[in-house]
Design a protein around this motif. Structure first.
Motif, short mmCIF file in Angstrom:
data_model
loop_
_atom_site.label_atom_id
_atom_site.label_comp_id
_atom_site.label_asym_id
_atom_site.label_seq_id
_atom_site.Cartn_x
_atom_site.Cartn_y
_atom_site.Cartn_z
N SER A 155 0.93 -1.14 -0.01
CA SER A 155 -0.04 0.09 0.05
C SER A 155 0.83 1.20 -0.03
O SER A 155 1.55 1.35 0.77
CB SER A 155 -0.95 0.13 1.32
N PHE A 156 0.71 2.19 -1.00
CA PHE A 156 1.10 3.67 -0.79
C PHE A 156 0.46 4.33 0.37
O PHE A 156 -0.72 4.38 0.35
CB PHE A 156 0.88 4.12 -2.23
N SER A 199 -3.86 4.60 5.89
CA SER A 199 -4.88 5.46 5.85
C SER A 199 -5.09 6.64 4.95
O SER A 199 -3.90 7.25 4.50
CB SER A 199 -5.14 6.10 7.15
N PRO A 200 -6.33 6.81 4.50
CA PRO A 200 -6.49 7.93 3.42
C PRO A 200 -6.16 9.41 3.81
O PRO A 200 -6.15 10.22 3.11
CB PRO A 200 -7.84 7.68 2.79
N VAL A 201 -6.38 9.67 5.24
CA VAL A 201 -6.06 10.78 5.76
C VAL A 201 -4.98 11.08 6.61
O VAL A 201 -4.70 12.40 6.89
CB VAL A 201 -7.41 11.19 6.62
N ASP A 202 -4.13 10.18 7.07
CA ASP A 202 -2.78 10.31 7.70
C ASP A 202 -1.76 9.33 7.39
O ASP A 202 -2.25 8.52 6.38
CB ASP A 202 -3.09 10.69 9.30
N ALA A 238 -9.58 -2.74 4.34
CA ALA A 238 -9.42 -1.55 3.85
C ALA A 238 -10.06 -0.53 4.71
O ALA A 238 -10.76 -0.62 5.43
CB ALA A 238 -10.34 -1.74 2.55
N PHE A 239 -9.65 0.89 4.63
CA PHE A 239 -9.89 1.92 5.21
C PHE A 239 -11.13 2.54 4.84
O PHE A 239 -11.30 2.56 3.45
CB PHE A 239 -8.73 3.05 5.35
N HIS A 240 -11.97 3.20 5.42
CA HIS A 240 -12.96 3.97 4.89
C HIS A 240 -12.38 5.41 4.37
O HIS A 240 -11.51 5.73 4.85
CB HIS A 240 -14.25 4.21 5.84
N LYS A 244 -11.98 7.28 9.42
CA LYS A 244 -12.44 6.87 10.83
C LYS A 244 -12.76 5.34 11.20
O LYS A 244 -13.05 4.99 12.29
CB LYS A 244 -13.70 7.54 11.10
N TYR A 245 -13.11 4.53 9.98
CA TYR A 245 -13.47 3.16 10.24
C TYR A 245 -12.41 2.20 9.24
O TYR A 245 -11.92 2.91 8.35
CB TYR A 245 -14.88 3.22 9.63
#
Length: 441
Positions: A155-156, A199-202, A238-240, A244-245
């Motif tokens: 995963s990138f 994570s897509p946010v951090d 997988a991340f939402h 958060k999930y």
């Protein structure tokens, strides 16, 4: 009127069997079909009427009416007391939060699509042709040994500055890009690690393992949380999109949704008849897709908890599922060597791609506009496919063993593949992108 009522021959095969049973006759004979059984009942009723046993026929008819009335009562009770699993308040709040997150994103996506369609300066076909042309120039840029044991996931990070890989040794490693220099080693699983996702946010990342747990880590290697609850080994996770999930798929025939801030199990979703292997989230965050060894993929509405649709068409276990950024396409990959494209609007299969010579382990759409998708396979190759006409763009050959997973960077300029040959390979088209920019200048 009573005679005509009693002499009516039922057309439903189950009703014919019930009538024969009440008349004391065998409900079926060897080699007898539904039509022959109905003809036998008609002949029997005619014989009984000729012999003057009309009352016997009438009693059988009345018994059937009484039995059907009982069935209606039972049906009423079932409707009155439906089966459901009562959710927690945390799940209710999560559904509200997901709805509040997904609705503005869906609105913005639709408005953007309308705006691009109405703008005469926009040419999606030309843009797609340019992206596909650049994708045809993907070439091997770097290769590195990732572990002593075969690699299972990659995963990138959100800005593609880091890369994470998981392996059979149970160790997850974080690498800096583009040099593929190791910066952290994550040790905590007691069995082989099966997948990893940033994570897509951090810069947090999650790992799944055959030890029945998923874990949340900092990119520096510190453990933040462990998610325990599955009854069998985990497969993909997988991340939402909200970050958060976390969704995890398991061989216990369920996939689960976790709150990464509290570690709470929000949702235990059943529905598959066999092991669940993959899970993915819609880019808006409104839907989740799961796939498994029952040769099907299922799309769930996270806001209501309802099953949106079941994607049936694969003939062997489904190993990969992914949503397109355009919001209405889903891709599934299977052990039958096919990649299938589905339209969520019609809930029908759009195209079936005979993509590889062996099972397809993973699928990813290009994250910007979804103009192409990438598949990895146990035929030692990865492949790129245009989503305009589903023709092959490029075959990425270089691994010496089964390719187990892949990922595409956020800008669509890099692809990473990992394999049972223990190597990480980075494929890039940045050189061709710079050449195109120079040509445009």
């Amino acid at each position: 009127r009573r005679r005509a009522y009693a002499m009516a021959v039922p057309t439903n095969d189950s009703a014919v069997r019930a009538r024969l049973r009440r008349l004391g006759e065998p409900i079926t004979l060897f080699g007898e079909g539904a039509m022959e059984r109905r003809d036998r009942l008609r002949a029997l009723m005619a014989r009984l009427e000729a012999e003057g046993q009309f009352d016997r026929l009438l009693r059988a008819q009345e018994d059937e009416r009484g039995a059907s009335g009982d069935d209606d009562d039972e049906g009423t009770e079932q409707i009155k007391y439906p089966f459901f699993t009562e959710g927690t308040n945390q799940l209710l709040q999560a559904r509200i939060d997901i709805a509040m997150y997904s609705l503005p994103r869906a609105k913005a996506r639709v408005e953007r699509a309308k705006r691009r369609l109405a703008d005469p300066d926009e040419d999606p076909e030309a843009e797609a042709a340019l992206v596909v042309k650049q994708a045809a120039d993907f070439a091997l840029e770097r290769s590195e040994i990732g572990d002593d044991r075969p690699l299972t996931g990659c995963s990138f990070s959100r800005d593609a500055s880091m890369l994470a890989t998981s392996s059979w040794s149970g160790i997850v490693k974080v690498w800096s890009m583009p040099q593929i220099a190791k910066i952290a080693t994550l040790k905590g699983h007691t069995e082989r690690a099966t997948d990893v996702a940033f994570s897509p946010v951090d810069n947090c990342l999650a790992t799944a393992s055959a030890d029945k747990t998923a874990k949340l880590w900092n990119s520096d290697g510190s453990l933040l949380m462990s998610f325990d609850g599955h009854l069998d080994r985990l497969a993909r996770l997988a991340f939402h999109p909200s970050g958060k999930y976390l969704g995890t798929a398991s061989f216990d025939k369920t996939w689960r949704l976790w709150d990464i801030n509290t570690g709470t199990e929000l949702l235990l979703q059943e529905g598959h008849s066999r092991s669940v292997y993959g899970v993915s989230f819609h880019p808006d965050g409104s839907l989740a897709a799961s796939c498994g060894f029952d040769a099907s993929a299922r799309v769930w509405d996270l806001r209501s908890g309802r099953l949106y649709c079941t994607l049936i068409g694969n003939v062997k276990p489904v190993l990969g599922v992914g949503f397109s950024p355009n919001g209405h396409l889903v891709a599934t990959t299977s052990e039958d060597n096919f990649c299938r494209i589905w339209d969520l609007r019609t809930r029908q299969m759009l195209y079936s791609i005979p993509a590889h010579k062996s099972l397809i382990s993973h699928v990813k759409f290009e994250p910007q506009e979804g103009y192409y998708l990438a598949t990895s396979s146990y035929d030692t190759k990865a492949a790129l496919w245009s989503t305009r006409d589903y023709k092959p763009i490029k075959s990425l050959s270089g691994h010496e063993s089964n390719v187990t997973s892949l990922d595409i960077s956020g800008d669509g300029q890099q692809i990473v593949t990992v394999s049972l040959d223990r190597t990480i390979k980075i494929w890039s088209c940045r050189g061709s992108a710079r050449d195109n920019e120079m040509e445009l200048d």
